[in-house]
Enzyme design. Structure first.
Site, short mmCIF file in Angstrom:
data_model
loop_
_atom_site.label_atom_id
_atom_site.label_comp_id
_atom_site.label_asym_id
_atom_site.label_seq_id
_atom_site.Cartn_x
_atom_site.Cartn_y
_atom_site.Cartn_z
N ARG A 87 108.95 63.81 10.05
CA ARG A 87 108.38 64.56 10.97
C ARG A 87 107.20 64.78 10.12
NH1 ARG A 87 108.79 71.11 12.11
NH2 ARG A 87 107.65 71.29 13.36
N ASN A 140 113.51 65.91 8.58
CA ASN A 140 112.49 66.41 8.69
C ASN A 140 112.66 68.20 7.61
OD1 ASN A 140 111.29 68.76 9.56
ND2 ASN A 140 112.00 69.29 11.79
N GLU A 145 113.45 66.69 19.29
CA GLU A 145 112.74 65.69 18.99
C GLU A 145 112.75 64.38 17.57
OE1 GLU A 145 111.97 70.67 18.84
OE2 GLU A 145 110.03 69.59 18.11
N HIS A 175 104.36 71.21 18.29
CA HIS A 175 105.51 70.59 19.49
C HIS A 175 105.57 69.47 19.91
CE1 HIS A 175 106.01 75.64 19.56
NE2 HIS A 175 107.28 75.21 18.63
N ARG A 188 106.21 85.82 15.78
CA ARG A 188 104.20 84.98 15.59
C ARG A 188 102.89 86.02 17.16
NH1 ARG A 188 104.40 78.80 15.38
NH2 ARG A 188 106.80 78.90 14.39
#
Ligand code: ADP
Length: 399
Positions: free
Chosen positions: A93, A7, A385, A182, A242
């Site tokens: 990823r 990643n 993940e 996600h 955010r």
């Protein structure tokens, strides 16, 4: 088969080496401050092997970072493989797959071009993901490399869910639509949830990935029908820093009031908003809970806002799916924040959600937190993940 999962960020790179025979994690770690000085962390998961914690290693580029990872993995003393040849493939990823990628795929020159075409859609992430891919190609020539996209799982959404109500040409010409993120996490936990439900032929699941970044997905029979993030990961519920969904008028108004340019405005919405923005305390939910307990009203307001918006989206997705069989909580807040889960589910009794407070207070990688007679099952499922990326990589390279 052993698979290296990468990643890659712009100045960091997380990795895991997974033995797919039994899905055993052999080692994990990260490279940080790539292009600055370089810090290397290595955590072997095999008895008797020593770990390294943020040691200095020069990493002028992602190439040296990957080289450092491979040397550690194949180190004669503390490594977990005899040589690099034991690594069969690399799974990467990739954040944005645009409209081009609806599933994971083997990387080739043409697909790298397609990933590049998505740069404007994810300017912070996709260039870094491609750097990771190209570094692996250089350091491990000939090894199969697979791309697993955050957006891919959401590409089954119907047009009414993904289209924005702006002139249609922006969808056709500029690829403006809801993509969602996600996806790998939502795919992992919703599939696991179906298994825990006993693999029914039909299922309506709401997956709540609540971490630093948060999103919800509505999943019918294993396919996403809606998700809260949009063209980018700023949309949906409020997050650590955010803003989530806001009225676009706010941008014009604040830019006029304060003379911000677009870059400054976006920095405020990405880095200074969310629960940090409301509370002025922290983006970390543990800090907020501690502050709220001591009477900090804005910390409580930030938590209330987060819980309210997640609850509202659960209701929206029950409406979108015509019901709900199960709700899943995952990621940092979803997995660990029992108080947050309770606050989100409070008031959802009308929908058939009955939480068992004792079960909710317990800790486990996977557990049911609803009562036995709750019509809607509520689970906590730890996301993974990296394992999902490794599984896709194995499947694709085995073909
Ligand atoms: P990311 O989105 O960066 O992957 P994570 O999924 O690791 O983030 O989630 C990080 C968040 O999880 C942090 O904001 C932290 O506050 C929250 N978190 C971790 N443990 C707890 C806990 N016990 N209770 C509440 N929140 C927690």
């Amino acid at each position: 088969m052993k698979i290296l999962v990468i990643n890659a960020g712009s100045s960091s790179l997380k990795y895991q080496l997974i033995d797919m025979d039994g899905e055993v994690l052999l080692a994990k770690g990260l490279c940080e401050r790539i292009g600055i000085d370089g810090k290397f962390t290595y955590k072997p998961q095999v008895e008797g092997k020593a770990k390294k914690d943020a040691v200095d290693v020069a990493m002028p580029s992602h190439g040296e970072a990957i080289q450092t990872v491979l040397e550690a993995l194949a180190d004669p003393v503390n490594g977990v493989v005899k040589s690099m040849d034991e690594i069969d493939a690399v799974g990467h990823r990739v954040v944005h797959g645009g409209r081009a990628f609806t599933e994971s795929c083997l990387i080739n020159a043409e697909r790298k071009e397609a990933i590049k075409k998505c740069f404007p859609l994810a300017p912070l992430h996709n260039p870094a993901n491609l750097l990771g891919i190209e570094a692996c190609e250089k350091v491990m020539p000939g090894k199969p490399q697979v791309a697993v996209f955050d957006t891919a799982f959401h590409m089954t959404m119907p047009a009414a869910a993904y289209i924005y109500a702006i002139p249609y040409a922006y969808y056709e010409d500029d690829d403006v639509r809801r993509y969602g993120f996600h996806g790998t996490s939502h795919r992992y936990v919703s599939a696991r949830c179906r298994e825990l439900l006993g693999n029914p032929e039909h299922s309506k699941i709401i997956s709540c990935h609540l971490g630093n970044g948060s999103s919800l997905a509505a999943v019918v029979d294993g396919k996403v029908v809606d998700t809260t993030m949009g063209l980018g990961p700023l949309a949906g519920v409020p997050m650590g820093t955010r803003c989530g969904d806001i009225d676009a008028t706010i941008l014009e108004y604040l830019m006029g009031q304060h003379g911000y340019d677009m870059k400054e405005m976006m920095n405020i919405l990405n880095k200074k908003s969310g629960v940090l923005g409301i509370s002025g305390v922290s983006s970390d939910f543990r800090d907020l809970e501690a502050a709220a307990k001591e009477g900090n009203e804005r910390a409580q307001l930030a938590l209330d806002k987060f819980h309210y918006e997640v609850k509202k989206d659960i209701g929206a997705y029950a409406a979108a799916m015509g019901g709900v069989d199960a709700i899943v909580f995952t990621a940092g807040v979803g997995e660990n924040g029992a108080g947050n889960r309770a606050a989100i589910c409070a008031g959802l009794e009308y929908l058939g959600v009955k939480i068992c407070p004792d079960c909710n207070a317990q800790r486990a990688d996977e557990h049911l937190i609803s009562t036995d007679d709750s019509p809607v099952k509520v689970f906590v499922i730890a996301t993974n993940e990296e394992l999902m990326i490794a599984r896709d990589t194995k499947e694709i390279v085995s073909k």
